[in-house]
Design an enzyme around this catalytic site. Structure first.
Site, PDB file in Angstrom:
ATOM      1  N   HIS A 157      60.861  28.101  55.663  1.00 43.31           N
ATOM      2  CA  HIS A 157      61.658  27.506  54.247  1.00 43.31           C
ATOM      3  C   HIS A 157      60.674  27.790  53.276  1.00 43.31           C
ATOM      4  O   HIS A 157      61.011  27.363  52.189  1.00 43.31           O
ATOM      5  CB  HIS A 157      61.807  26.061  54.206  1.00 43.31           C
ATOM      6  CG  HIS A 157      62.963  25.661  53.252  1.00 43.31           C
ATOM      7  ND1 HIS A 157      62.556  24.632  52.375  1.00 43.31           N
ATOM      8  CD2 HIS A 157      64.206  25.818  53.016  1.00 43.31           C
ATOM      9  CE1 HIS A 157      63.802  24.499  51.444  1.00 43.31           C
ATOM     10  NE2 HIS A 157      64.374  25.291  51.741  1.00 43.31           N
ATOM     11  N   LYS A 159      58.486  29.968  50.313  1.00 34.55           N
ATOM     12  CA  LYS A 159      58.620  31.052  49.421  1.00 34.55           C
ATOM     13  C   LYS A 159      57.328  31.329  48.944  1.00 34.55           C
ATOM     14  O   LYS A 159      56.639  30.695  47.907  1.00 34.55           O
ATOM     15  CB  LYS A 159      59.621  30.802  48.325  1.00 34.55           C
ATOM     16  CG  LYS A 159      60.907  30.395  48.783  1.00 34.55           C
ATOM     17  CD  LYS A 159      61.107  28.718  48.998  1.00 34.55           C
ATOM     18  CE  LYS A 159      62.710  28.545  49.398  1.00 34.55           C
ATOM     19  NZ  LYS A 159      62.813  27.204  49.745  1.00 34.55           N
ATOM     20  N   ASP A 164      46.544  40.706  46.651  1.00 35.80           N
ATOM     21  CA  ASP A 164      44.987  40.955  46.895  1.00 35.80           C
ATOM     22  C   ASP A 164      44.238  39.669  46.708  1.00 35.80           C
ATOM     23  O   ASP A 164      43.175  39.948  46.339  1.00 35.80           O
ATOM     24  CB  ASP A 164      44.898  41.769  45.345  1.00 35.80           C
ATOM     25  CG  ASP A 164      45.326  43.051  45.418  1.00 35.80           C
ATOM     26  OD1 ASP A 164      45.676  43.813  46.501  1.00 35.80           O
ATOM     27  OD2 ASP A 164      45.750  43.943  44.345  1.00 35.80           O
ATOM     28  N   HIS A 324      67.036  22.913  41.863  1.00 35.77           N
ATOM     29  CA  HIS A 324      66.741  23.512  43.211  1.00 35.77           C
ATOM     30  C   HIS A 324      65.149  23.163  43.370  1.00 35.77           C
ATOM     31  O   HIS A 324      64.551  23.467  44.077  1.00 35.77           O
ATOM     32  CB  HIS A 324      66.849  24.766  43.660  1.00 35.77           C
ATOM     33  CG  HIS A 324      66.624  25.218  45.001  1.00 35.77           C
ATOM     34  ND1 HIS A 324      65.629  25.922  45.458  1.00 35.77           N
ATOM     35  CD2 HIS A 324      67.390  24.800  46.051  1.00 35.77           C
ATOM     36  CE1 HIS A 324      65.799  26.081  46.693  1.00 35.77           C
ATOM     37  NE2 HIS A 324      66.685  25.173  47.279  1.00 35.77           N
ATOM     38  N   LYS A 326      61.516  21.456  43.541  1.00 36.70           N
ATOM     39  CA  LYS A 326      60.754  20.461  44.573  1.00 36.70           C
ATOM     40  C   LYS A 326      59.608  20.070  43.959  1.00 36.70           C
ATOM     41  O   LYS A 326      58.345  20.534  44.048  1.00 36.70           O
ATOM     42  CB  LYS A 326      60.631  21.050  45.836  1.00 36.70           C
ATOM     43  CG  LYS A 326      61.807  21.434  46.516  1.00 36.70           C
ATOM     44  CD  LYS A 326      61.972  22.895  46.328  1.00 36.70           C
ATOM     45  CE  LYS A 326      63.025  23.781  47.318  1.00 36.70           C
ATOM     46  NZ  LYS A 326      64.420  23.018  47.185  1.00 36.70           N
ATOM     47  N   ASP A 331      51.541   9.262  37.260  1.00 39.14           N
ATOM     48  CA  ASP A 331      50.436   8.824  36.308  1.00 39.14           C
ATOM     49  C   ASP A 331      49.514   9.659  35.502  1.00 39.14           C
ATOM     50  O   ASP A 331      48.476   9.386  35.281  1.00 39.14           O
ATOM     51  CB  ASP A 331      49.424   8.133  37.349  1.00 39.14           C
ATOM     52  CG  ASP A 331      50.095   6.773  37.986  1.00 39.14           C
ATOM     53  OD1 ASP A 331      51.188   6.369  37.680  1.00 39.14           O
ATOM     54  OD2 ASP A 331      49.407   6.140  38.858  1.00 39.14           O
TER      55      ASP A 331
END
Length: 406
Positions: A157, A159, A164, A324, A326, A331
């Protein structure tokens, strides 16, 4: 007789659940046509800072991100590492395919990983790579599934893009035109020493002892600095630290927790940690999609709303687009951005990578993004939620047993 009664009860429950799921899916298919006409969403912008000698860029709009990712691939001189869950056969998908093939053609070392299950609807003929591109397609079913089922499961899942060993990208954006303009997501670019973190994340899966393919050489980090750290869930090693990192940060919170997730189906420990934080005076706010791309996940998530609202946790429902992202920031000093949702699939099943950053300026950027997203949300109140229909309450109750599977 008791055994027969138990079997019939279970079968009856499964039948009811199946009927509820079928009804929800059918209803959502009709509503999705209406949602296709949604007017769009505000763009929080792009934010840049320096953390531990590494430049950070926070992206909140797909077109901006893809432009810079493609520029990095096209400018690669030595190596390209690309991993994605979904890689669509569309304009954006073809641009990435052409870019990695062109890089390989000019002598750049290119390694690609993508998920077979996540791309079942994409024709295999689309993935026509240059002969020098090293490719691993995560299979839907792995040969050792029967011998070691826990280690042989899990989707990638993640991405990731690392170029380099100097520039790295991670976040929620898959590769596809839909995500370029129609979804609200968050990605981070690292430029400098901390890009090693994402290169190591890629290599830790590519080089896993169970893999039968040429290994990537180990790259030593330029410096040790714990302010920027990649946290990796690796099912093949039975390692799932992202959940523990979230729990530790939530337990430490003293002022506020701002959490954004596409799918919110927490286990009891994470739910309890958020409730305990709220009870000790922490301002806990959660941004969720009002309607996501997965109707079942939506309804499982809604089963937690009553508990959250009763405990003084603010529930913000994002409108007019699929959110979408995440992310979380706590704080004003701790933040996390990555690929893992707050659900069991991400935290205990899939390959995932989240970037943990300890920095006040970066946290300020994440708070600015959260504030901008909040303006596009509808705040749910306990009174509003209590007025939902009996049918909605019934559906939430019936679906509770499915929580452990999502």
């Amino acid at each position: 007789m008791l055994r027969s009664l138990a079997v019939r009860s279970v079968a009856g429950m499964v039948a009811v659940q199946a009927a509820v799921v079928a009804t929800l899916v059918a209803t959502d298919a009709i509503k999705r046509r209406q949602r296709a006409k949604r007017s769009g969403f505000p763009r929080p912008g792009t934010f840049e800072h320096t953390v531990a000698d590494t430049g950070t860029t926070v992206y909140t709009y797909g077109e901006d991100l893809y432009r810079d990712m493609l520029a990095a691939i096209r400018g690669a001189q030595h190596q390209v590492l690309l991993e994605t869950f979904i890689w669509k056969d569309d304009e954006v998908g073809r641009s990435f395919l052409e870019a990695v093939n062109a890089a390989a053609a000019r002598g750049v070392q290119v390694h690609v990983m993508y998920d077979g299950f996540g791309n079942l609807v994409v024709p295999r003929s689309f993935y026509r790579f240059h002969p020098d591109v090293h490719v691993y397609r995560f299979p839907v079913l792995r040969p050792n599934l029967l011998l070691s089922p826990l280690q042989a499961t899990g989707l990638t899942h993640r991405k990731l893009l690392v170029v380099d060993q100097e520039v790295g990208f991670v976040g929620g954006y898959n590769v596809g035109s839909l995500y370029a303009t129609q979804w609200r997501d968050t990605h981070v670019r690292l430029t400098g020493p901390a890009a090693f973190e994402l290169g190591h994340s890629f290599a830790s899966v590519w080089n896993h002892p169970s893999a039968r393919r040429p290994k990537l050489p180990h790259v030593n980090p330029g410096a040790w600095d714990s302010r920027v750290r990649a946290i990796n869930n690796i099912p093949a090693s039975l390692v799932y630290p992202i959940r523990s990192v979230y729990l530790d940060a939530i337990h430490r919170a003293t002022d506020h927790i701002y959490l954004t997730t596409a799918y919110f189906i927490p286990d009891q420990q994470i739910l309890s940690a958020l409730i305990e934080a709220s009870r000790r005076g922490v301002d806990v706010r959660v941004i969720l999609p009002e309607n996501s791309n997965h109707v079942l996940a939506d309804w499982l998530s809604r089963g937690f709303y009553s508990t959250l609202l009763a405990e003084g946790i603010t529930v913000l429902l994002y409108r007019n687009a699929m959110i979408h992202a995440k992310t979380a920031t706590i704080d004003g000093q701790w933040s996390i951005v990555g690929t893992a949702n707050i659900d069991r699939l991400s935290l205990g099943f899939n390959y995932e990578t989240n970037l943990e950053i300890h920095d006040r300026d970066f946290a300020a950027d994440m708070e600015a993004v959260f504030a901008a997203d909040s303006e596009n949300c509808r705040e749910l109140t306990a009174g509003q939620w209590d007025e939902r229909s009996p049918a909605a309450w019934f559906a939430e109750t019936v679906l509770v047993p499915l929580r452990p599977f999502l």
